[in-house]
Write a protein that holds these residues in place. Structure first.
Motif, short mmCIF file in Angstrom:
data_model
loop_
_atom_site.label_atom_id
_atom_site.label_comp_id
_atom_site.label_asym_id
_atom_site.label_seq_id
_atom_site.Cartn_x
_atom_site.Cartn_y
_atom_site.Cartn_z
N GLU A 60 0.86 -1.17 0.00
CA GLU A 60 0.00 0.00 0.00
C GLU A 60 0.90 1.23 0.00
O GLU A 60 1.63 1.48 0.96
N LEU A 61 0.87 1.94 -1.10
CA LEU A 61 1.70 3.13 -1.19
C LEU A 61 1.28 4.15 -0.14
O LEU A 61 0.08 4.34 0.11
N PRO A 62 2.23 4.80 0.50
CA PRO A 62 1.89 5.77 1.55
C PRO A 62 1.06 6.92 1.01
O PRO A 62 1.31 7.42 -0.10
N SER A 63 0.09 7.35 1.78
CA SER A 63 -0.81 8.43 1.36
C SER A 63 -0.08 9.75 1.19
O SER A 63 -0.57 10.65 0.50
N CYS A 64 1.11 9.87 1.82
CA CYS A 64 1.85 11.12 1.72
C CYS A 64 2.23 11.45 0.28
O CYS A 64 2.44 12.62 -0.06
N ILE A 65 2.31 10.42 -0.58
CA ILE A 65 2.62 10.67 -1.99
C ILE A 65 1.54 11.56 -2.61
O ILE A 65 1.84 12.54 -3.30
N PHE A 66 0.30 11.21 -2.36
CA PHE A 66 -0.81 11.93 -2.98
C PHE A 66 -1.07 13.28 -2.32
O PHE A 66 -1.80 14.10 -2.87
N LEU A 67 -0.50 13.50 -1.14
CA LEU A 67 -0.68 14.76 -0.43
C LEU A 67 0.54 15.67 -0.55
O LEU A 67 0.55 16.77 0.00
N CYS A 68 1.58 15.20 -1.25
CA CYS A 68 2.84 15.95 -1.35
C CYS A 68 2.64 17.16 -2.26
O CYS A 68 2.41 17.02 -3.47
N GLY A 69 2.74 18.35 -1.70
CA GLY A 69 2.50 19.56 -2.46
C GLY A 69 3.55 19.86 -3.50
O GLY A 69 3.29 20.55 -4.48
N SER A 70 4.79 19.36 -3.30
CA SER A 70 5.88 19.65 -4.25
C SER A 70 5.88 18.69 -5.44
O SER A 70 6.50 18.98 -6.46
N LEU A 71 5.19 17.54 -5.33
CA LEU A 71 5.25 16.51 -6.35
C LEU A 71 4.56 16.98 -7.63
O LEU A 71 3.39 17.36 -7.62
N ARG A 72 5.31 16.94 -8.74
CA ARG A 72 4.78 17.34 -10.03
C ARG A 72 4.64 16.16 -10.99
O ARG A 72 3.82 16.21 -11.91
N SER A 73 5.45 15.11 -10.79
CA SER A 73 5.43 13.97 -11.71
C SER A 73 5.50 12.68 -10.91
O SER A 73 6.37 12.53 -10.05
N LEU A 74 4.59 11.75 -11.20
CA LEU A 74 4.56 10.47 -10.51
C LEU A 74 4.39 9.35 -11.51
O LEU A 74 3.46 9.36 -12.33
N SER A 75 5.32 8.37 -11.46
CA SER A 75 5.23 7.17 -12.29
C SER A 75 5.25 5.96 -11.38
O SER A 75 6.12 5.84 -10.52
N VAL A 76 4.29 5.06 -11.56
CA VAL A 76 4.20 3.85 -10.75
C VAL A 76 4.07 2.66 -11.68
O VAL A 76 3.13 2.56 -12.47
N HIS A 77 5.04 1.76 -11.60
CA HIS A 77 5.03 0.50 -12.34
C HIS A 77 5.14 -0.60 -11.30
O HIS A 77 6.19 -0.82 -10.71
N CYS A 78 4.02 -1.30 -11.07
CA CYS A 78 4.00 -2.26 -9.97
C CYS A 78 2.87 -3.25 -10.19
O CYS A 78 1.79 -2.88 -10.66
N ASN A 79 3.10 -4.49 -9.86
CA ASN A 79 2.10 -5.54 -10.04
C ASN A 79 1.18 -5.67 -8.83
O ASN A 79 0.88 -6.78 -8.39
N LYS A 80 0.75 -4.55 -8.29
CA LYS A 80 -0.08 -4.57 -7.09
C LYS A 80 -1.27 -3.62 -7.25
O LYS A 80 -1.33 -2.81 -8.18
N ILE A 81 -2.21 -3.71 -6.31
CA ILE A 81 -3.37 -2.84 -6.30
C ILE A 81 -2.95 -1.44 -5.85
O ILE A 81 -2.25 -1.30 -4.85
N LEU A 82 -3.37 -0.44 -6.59
CA LEU A 82 -3.10 0.93 -6.21
C LEU A 82 -4.38 1.51 -5.61
O LEU A 82 -5.37 1.72 -6.31
N THR A 83 -4.36 1.72 -4.31
CA THR A 83 -5.55 2.18 -3.60
C THR A 83 -5.79 3.66 -3.85
O THR A 83 -4.87 4.47 -3.80
N ALA A 84 -7.03 3.99 -4.10
CA ALA A 84 -7.37 5.39 -4.36
C ALA A 84 -7.32 6.19 -3.08
O ALA A 84 -7.83 5.77 -2.05
N PRO A 85 -6.70 7.37 -3.12
CA PRO A 85 -6.71 8.24 -1.95
C PRO A 85 -8.08 8.87 -1.77
O PRO A 85 -8.96 8.73 -2.62
N SER A 86 -8.26 9.57 -0.67
CA SER A 86 -9.53 10.24 -0.41
C SER A 86 -9.81 11.29 -1.46
O SER A 86 -8.91 12.01 -1.90
N LEU A 87 -11.06 11.38 -1.88
CA LEU A 87 -11.43 12.36 -2.90
C LEU A 87 -11.25 13.79 -2.41
O LEU A 87 -11.15 14.71 -3.21
N VAL A 88 -11.21 13.98 -1.11
CA VAL A 88 -11.05 15.34 -0.59
C VAL A 88 -9.61 15.82 -0.69
O VAL A 88 -9.33 17.00 -0.55
N SER A 89 -8.67 14.88 -0.92
CA SER A 89 -7.28 15.27 -1.04
C SER A 89 -7.04 15.94 -2.39
O SER A 89 -7.66 15.60 -3.38
#
Length: 505
Positions: free
Chosen positions: A154-183
């Motif tokens: 389970e990828l840490p939620s901090c990824i989706f809340l990181c204000g500086s993050l501009r580009s995200l690439s995920v290549h993984c054979n696992k379930i990617l859980t959706a973060p909260s819609l309010v984020s």
């Protein structure tokens, strides 16, 4: 013989004396931004060695904004003690960096198939690195993780809340859980490859990614529980979308669940779709009024809904329609009838010209068309002639050679049946409109005969380009016979021969 690569924690002794003093001083005197630019392409192993050379080098080592952890997969076969030392060394490196900014961080890691305790320890370390990168205001995060099927991630939620993050690439054979819609996120680029997603993640992309400009969804696995499921991307900021074949997990209770792809974006300018699914029950819907470039590869769906694309500059349609797909193909091409440049593959061209009565309604105003094929074979020539009959304002035509890898027992393709007399018998009115033609020669004589027909009959032709292989130089001598009588400029281009593919036993 010991391993070729030493642990980061033991590289200091090897690094001493690796660089002369005058070279150290020359590098140390560089501006930090220049030194960082150079070090951004250095592996973490060499970066660690560099950090032992001097105090200045250590400062640069600990402040390098681009990090690449992708060279240690061979350690998965090492002993647990060596793995532990390696992981500890990488941990210490990130800790010593403190909060120095990380601009780009790539992690390419294959978790070892060992004991459960060591495996989860390794996974914990990787997740910790992600947390540290977020703490250092990472801007570009590239994760390529290979994890055993029995292990959850389970990828840490901090990824989706990181204000500086501009580009995200995920290549993984696992379930990617959706973060909260309010984020909310400031992501501008998102690429998901080989991950399993649900509808919630797509809702998050549509609702929370207000700044996203480029989205890549490649080889996704979509969890289906019951009924028809769909991927819906609706964005007011998205400019580029790349979608490659979505697969689906169907429940045993509903093995025939349908899949629907819905794309909507007023700023979308570039869409690439590689759709290879059985068409039964599936649909594609596209609303992109400002789309400029559309490329569609693969198959048609059962139903496709395309709003009129009035701003389209280039459309590449490389489909493999079935015999009963004419009405679907006609619908797609009718939606892009105002395109400036249309590129078709051989299969689409043949399918389109089976029913000729409707063609003029699609291509009446088309000015530029390109046909891609392995050659102008005997089956394609009548289809091309039929296509020309449905055009009144065509002025630029390209016949592009698209080679395929030779296969054993490939059936010989006839490409020498149609000469200039055949083309003259078609009485094509479009020939007087042509101003520029490009013909790439392949096998047989059909292409050359077609080129000679154009040169003899096109009164307003301004330029013809003939691309040929080295062994075809003698064949183009026939063109020189009529070159003096043609008003067009004739350009001959030699195409280098592609190397033959090598086959290993």
């Amino acid at each position: 013989m010991g391993p070729k690569r030493k642990l980061l924690a033991t590289t200091s002794s090897q690094a001493q004396g690796a660089c002369p003093d005058h070279m150290k001083d020359r590098f140390s005197n560089l501006p930090d931004e220049v030194a960082h630019q150079i070090l951004s392409s250095v592996s973490i192993l060499d970066l660690t060695r560099f950090g032992t050379l001097s105090k200045k080098c250590r400062e640069l080592y600990l402040s390098t904004p681009s990090l690449n952890f992708d060279e240690f997969n061979n350690w998965n076969k090492s002993s647990y003690a060596k793995q532990f030392k390696l992981l500890s060394s990488l941990d210490k490196f990130l800790v010593h960096r403190r909060e120095n900014k990380i601009q780009c961080f790539r992690i390419c890691w294959s978790l070892s198939y060992g004991k459960a305790a060591s495996l989860y320890n390794e996974l914990y370390r990787v997740v910790t690195w992600i947390h540290m990168a977020v703490r250092c205001n990472v801007e570009v995060l590239d994760l390529e993780l290979r994890i055993p099927d029995t292990t959850r991630l389970e990828l840490p939620s901090c990824i989706f809340l990181c204000g500086s993050l501009r580009s995200l690439s995920v290549h993984c054979n696992k379930i990617l859980t959706a973060p909260s819609l309010v984020s909310s996120t400031n992501l501008q680029y998102l690429k998901l490859t080989n991950v399993t997603v649900d509808e919630g993640l797509c809702k998050w992309i549509s609702c929370s990614c207000k700044c996203i400009k480029e989205l890549h969804l490649e080889h996704l696995w979509l969890e289906l529980v019951h009924g028809a499921k769909q991927i819906t991307i609706s964005s007011s900021s998205l400019e580029t979308l790349r979608f490659i074949s979505c697969y689906a997990y169907y429940s045993f209770q509903n093995p025939s669940g349908n899949f629907h792809l819905n794309i909507s974006g007023e700023r979308l300018e570039d869409i690439y779709i590689d759709w290879k699914v059985i068409p039964t029950g599936h649909s594609i819907s596209i609303f992109a009024p400002n789309l400029k470039h559309l490329k569609w590869i693969g198959t048609l769906a059962s139903r496709q809904y395309l709003e009129k694309l009035m701003c389209l500059e280039k459309a590449e349609i490389f489909l493999h329609p079935r015999s009963e797909d004419f009405s679907k193909l006609f619908s797609v091409l009718s939606s892009i009838h105002s395109v400036k440049l249309l590129v078709l593959n051989e299969e689409t061209t043949k399918a389109l010209t089976k029913e000729r009565r409707s063609l003029p309604r699609i291509f009446d105003n088309l000015g530029h068309i390109c046909i891609q094929s392995t050659c102008l074979n005997d089956g394609l020539v009548p289809a091309l002639a039929s296509l020309f009959r449905g055009m009144r304002h065509l002025n630029t035509f390209h016949m592009k050679y698209e080679p395929i890898i030779p296969l054993l027992f490939t059936k010989h393709v006839e490409a020498s049946r149609f000469d200039r007399e055949y083309w003259k018998s078609q009485n094509l009115a479009i020939i007087d409109q042509l101003e520029e033609v490009t013909v790439e020669l392949s096998s047989g004589s059909n292409e050359l005969e077609f080129a000679r027909y154009i040169l003899e009959g096109a009164k307003n032709l301004k330029k013809m380009v003939i691309v040929y292989l080295p062994h075809q130089s003698t064949r183009i001598e026939a063109v020189n016979e009529i070159e003096m009588n043609s008003p067009a400029t004739i350009v001959f281009k030699k195409r280098p021969r592609r190397p033959k593919p090598s086959y290993s036993p």
